[in-house]
Design a protein around this motif. Structure first.
Motif, short mmCIF file in Angstrom:
data_model
loop_
_atom_site.label_atom_id
_atom_site.label_comp_id
_atom_site.label_asym_id
_atom_site.label_seq_id
_atom_site.Cartn_x
_atom_site.Cartn_y
_atom_site.Cartn_z
N ILE A 133 0.76 -1.18 -0.06
CA ILE A 133 -0.08 0.17 -0.10
C ILE A 133 0.76 1.25 0.05
CG2 ILE A 133 -1.64 1.36 1.34
CD1 ILE A 133 -2.96 -1.39 2.43
N LEU A 134 1.80 1.30 0.70
CA LEU A 134 2.89 2.37 0.84
C LEU A 134 3.52 2.71 -0.39
CD1 LEU A 134 4.68 1.88 4.26
CD2 LEU A 134 2.81 3.53 3.91
N LEU A 135 3.86 1.65 -1.20
CA LEU A 135 4.51 1.83 -2.43
C LEU A 135 3.64 2.41 -3.63
CD1 LEU A 135 6.75 -1.27 -2.45
CD2 LEU A 135 7.42 1.15 -1.95
N THR A 136 2.53 2.25 -3.16
CA THR A 136 1.53 2.72 -4.36
C THR A 136 0.91 4.35 -3.98
OG1 THR A 136 -0.25 1.58 -3.04
CG2 THR A 136 0.80 0.55 -4.98
N GLN A 137 1.31 4.65 -2.61
CA GLN A 137 0.95 6.11 -2.07
C GLN A 137 1.82 6.97 -2.76
OE1 GLN A 137 0.33 5.68 2.05
NE2 GLN A 137 -1.86 5.61 1.74
N THR A 138 1.23 8.33 -2.73
CA THR A 138 2.11 9.54 -3.00
C THR A 138 2.27 10.27 -1.50
OG1 THR A 138 0.19 10.91 -3.29
CG2 THR A 138 1.03 9.86 -5.21
N VAL A 140 8.57 14.53 -10.88
CA VAL A 140 9.47 13.38 -11.10
C VAL A 140 9.04 12.30 -10.19
CG1 VAL A 140 11.93 12.96 -10.35
CG2 VAL A 140 11.56 15.06 -11.04
N PHE A 141 8.50 12.63 -9.10
CA PHE A 141 7.99 11.29 -8.30
C PHE A 141 6.83 10.69 -8.99
CE2 PHE A 141 5.06 9.58 -5.41
CZ PHE A 141 5.67 8.99 -4.42
N GLU A 142 6.00 11.58 -9.77
CA GLU A 142 4.84 11.01 -10.54
C GLU A 142 5.45 10.18 -11.81
OE1 GLU A 142 2.32 14.01 -11.63
OE2 GLU A 142 1.69 14.58 -9.51
N ILE A 143 6.37 10.59 -12.29
CA ILE A 143 6.75 9.80 -13.57
C ILE A 143 7.33 8.63 -13.09
CG2 ILE A 143 8.69 9.66 -15.37
CD1 ILE A 143 8.44 12.72 -15.45
N ILE A 144 8.37 8.74 -12.04
CA ILE A 144 8.86 7.27 -11.42
C ILE A 144 7.71 6.37 -10.85
CG2 ILE A 144 10.45 6.39 -9.95
CD1 ILE A 144 12.22 8.80 -10.29
N GLN A 145 6.75 6.92 -10.22
CA GLN A 145 5.84 6.27 -9.54
C GLN A 145 4.86 5.55 -10.81
OE1 GLN A 145 5.53 5.56 -6.76
NE2 GLN A 145 3.32 5.39 -5.99
N GLY A 146 4.88 6.21 -11.91
CA GLY A 146 4.19 5.56 -13.11
C GLY A 146 5.03 4.30 -13.82
N ILE A 147 6.33 4.53 -13.58
CA ILE A 147 7.14 3.35 -14.05
C ILE A 147 6.95 2.17 -12.93
CG2 ILE A 147 9.34 2.59 -14.08
CD1 ILE A 147 10.32 5.29 -14.87
N THR A 148 6.80 2.41 -11.58
CA THR A 148 6.53 1.45 -10.71
C THR A 148 5.08 0.78 -11.00
OG1 THR A 148 7.83 2.61 -9.04
CG2 THR A 148 6.45 0.90 -8.39
N SER A 192 1.60 -3.76 -12.96
CA SER A 192 0.42 -4.16 -13.92
C SER A 192 1.18 -5.14 -14.84
CB SER A 192 0.04 -2.89 -14.54
OG SER A 192 0.78 -2.22 -15.36
N THR A 193 2.28 -5.07 -15.22
CA THR A 193 2.61 -5.85 -16.18
C THR A 193 2.49 -7.32 -15.60
OG1 THR A 193 4.30 -4.21 -17.17
CG2 THR A 193 4.83 -6.81 -17.61
N VAL A 194 3.12 -7.60 -14.55
CA VAL A 194 2.91 -8.80 -13.75
C VAL A 194 1.80 -9.38 -13.02
CG1 VAL A 194 5.65 -8.92 -13.56
CG2 VAL A 194 4.15 -8.04 -11.67
N SER A 195 0.83 -8.37 -13.28
CA SER A 195 -0.41 -8.61 -12.47
C SER A 195 -0.44 -8.71 -10.98
CB SER A 195 -1.40 -9.70 -12.97
OG SER A 195 -1.54 -9.72 -14.43
N ALA A 196 0.46 -7.88 -10.48
CA ALA A 196 0.79 -7.88 -8.97
C ALA A 196 -0.07 -6.94 -8.45
CB ALA A 196 2.11 -7.75 -8.55
N GLY A 197 -1.33 -7.32 -8.08
CA GLY A 197 -2.23 -6.27 -7.16
C GLY A 197 -1.96 -6.10 -5.75
N SER A 198 -1.60 -7.46 -5.21
CA SER A 198 -1.02 -7.25 -3.73
C SER A 198 0.23 -8.23 -3.69
CB SER A 198 -2.43 -7.77 -2.97
OG SER A 198 -2.62 -8.95 -3.44
N ALA A 199 0.52 -8.37 -2.32
CA ALA A 199 1.69 -8.78 -2.14
C ALA A 199 1.34 -10.49 -1.63
CB ALA A 199 2.38 -8.41 -0.67
N GLY A 230 11.68 3.07 -4.51
CA GLY A 230 10.27 2.38 -4.40
C GLY A 230 10.30 1.47 -5.40
N THR A 231 11.01 1.83 -6.56
CA THR A 231 10.75 0.65 -7.91
C THR A 231 11.77 -0.45 -7.51
OG1 THR A 231 10.53 2.64 -9.33
CG2 THR A 231 10.94 0.37 -10.30
#
Length: 276
Positions: A24-29, A105-113, A118-125, A215-216
């Protein structure tokens, strides 16, 4: 004998809770973290330091101009005067809009994360669970055999709990660094006004990008760990309960140590990647 396995079960539940919290933390701003109350304070501090940053910007600009110009004739040359004006204007824009730049800058890198997730369909741990054959073997233990089993589950549970808190503290520490970089940014960014000091501003921005990229790296580490969890250790059901426990706890803790070590070294990994 069900209470014996509870030590290990409770520790693994704590681990799973911390893993879910990390996800959850890694998907928060920073703006939304803890309801945004911390961000409001950072914005106020940043606003106060912006005035100081602008004053330092003028100082660095004058120092830089004195060092680069040997005489007043050079300043009177149109191309040199224009270059100095553009440098001052750009530096001022960086200081005034520094928070906006860093947020983008944070938003761009958060988009990469998010793209990686989404590529590996990892919605949760992925959760860690104790194999049923181990639980059954422990429940069938006699009194004497249960003593070493209890000791192993107790030690394993303590170790897993400690690793859980080290893991979550590291992720929280990244948020602290994001806030500190944002709050103090007007001071180092003001050094961009002079050619002699602009390296400080560049180093600051690269370091901030590195913190964002942590974060990535943490997400990648968690995804890799999830694949380890998806393939639990092979348990020989014909062996004793203590042997089965040693095998399971040993491999589980090893995988957890690898994850915690990678997360702890995420800043070092980013620095090696970016040459910081």
């Amino acid at each position: 004998m069900g209470g014996i396995i509870d030590n290990l079960t409770n520790a693994i539940n704590i681990w799973n809770e911390k893993m879910a919290e990390i996800w959850i933390l890694l998907t928060q701003t920073p703006q939304n973290f803890k309801g945004g109350h911390i961000w409001e304070i950072i914005v106020k501090i940043h606003g106060t330091l912006t005035a100081i940053g602008l004053a330092l910007l003028v100082l660095f600009f004058v120092i830089g101009m004195v060092r680069t110009c040997t005489n007043l004739t050079e300043i009177k040359r149109p191309e040199h005067a224009l270059r100095l004006f553009l440098r001052f204007a750009i530096a001022r824009g960086i200081v005034v809009y520094g928070m906006t730049i860093m947020t983008k800058v944070f938003e761009i890198i958060q988009g990469i994360t998010s793209k990686i997730m989404s590529t590996v369909s990892a919605g949760s741990a992925t959760t860690t669970t104790i194999p049923e054959e181990i639980i059954k073997a422990v429940e069938d233990c006699g009194f004497l055999e249960s003593i070493p089993v209890w000791a192993v589950t107790l030690l394993g549970g303590i170790f897993i709990t400690i690793l859980s808190f080290i893991l979550i503290l590291t992720v929280y520490g990244r948020f602290f660094k994001l806030y500190m970089y944002t709050a103090i940014s007007p001071i180092p960014l003001s050094t961009s006004a002079s050619e002699n000091t602009q390296s400080v501003a560049l180093t600051f921005l690269k370091s901030y990008i590195g913190v964002c990229l942590e974060g990535t790296i943490i997400v990648l580490a968690c995804i890799i760990f999830s694949q380890f969890v998806a393939s639990p250790p092979v348990i020989d059901s014909s062996s004793s309960a203590i042997s089965m426990l040693w095998t399971y706890i040993g491999e589980t803790i090893f995988n957890m140590l690898v994850l915690v070590g990678t997360v702890k070294m995420s800043d070092r990994v980013v620095k090696d990647m970016m040459g910081l």
